[in-house]
Design a protein around this motif. Structure first.
Motif, mmCIF file in Angstrom:
data_model
loop_
_atom_site.group_PDB
_atom_site.id
_atom_site.type_symbol
_atom_site.label_atom_id
_atom_site.label_comp_id
_atom_site.label_asym_id
_atom_site.label_seq_id
_atom_site.Cartn_x
_atom_site.Cartn_y
_atom_site.Cartn_z
ATOM 1 N N GLU A 66 -4.960 -1.787 1.227
ATOM 2 C CA GLU A 66 -4.457 -0.129 1.201
ATOM 3 C C GLU A 66 -5.223 0.571 2.386
ATOM 4 N N GLU A 90 -6.746 -5.742 -2.502
ATOM 5 C CA GLU A 90 -5.626 -4.782 -2.633
ATOM 6 C C GLU A 90 -6.014 -3.411 -2.168
ATOM 7 N N GLU A 148 -3.556 2.330 5.479
ATOM 8 C CA GLU A 148 -3.851 4.001 5.767
ATOM 9 C C GLU A 148 -4.542 4.368 7.166
#
Length: 104
Positions: A56, A52, A60
């Protein structure tokens, strides 16, 4: 915005070439995730907390690259590549880069 890891898009022509655009994200490990990772190292299995965290970071970095391309007027990013590196103990960088262009 069209994003592709290919150098060309079949049926499309590049009208304008802007050059390199990039985005990066540096993330540090979380103590809670480290505890769970330690247990997984003993028993085996996917380190979901780290999975995870990296997803992320990729999201980004991609957003930052797209913002940079949009700011210069591109409508596509071609030849997209990812890179990772260890910045410090417990911290990693996800770097994404590609070529900003205007496609017909």
């Amino acid at each position: 915005m069209l994003i592709s890891n290919m150098e060309i898009i079949p049926g499309k022509q590049i009208q304008k070439h802007f050059g390199l655009v990039q985005g990066s994200s540096v993330r540090a490990k979380h103590v809670g995730r480290d505890i769970m990772a330690s247990l997984k190292n003993i028993f085996g299995g996917e380190l979901k907390g780290y999975t995870e965290l990296l997803q992320e970071s990729r999201d980004e970095a991609m957003d930052r690259m797209q913002q940079q391309a949009h700011a210069i007027g591109a409508n596509a990013i071609l030849n997209v590549r990812f890179s990772t590196s260890s910045v410090a103990q417990g911290a990693a960088e996800i770097y994404v880069y590609g070529t900003a262009v205007i496609l017909e």
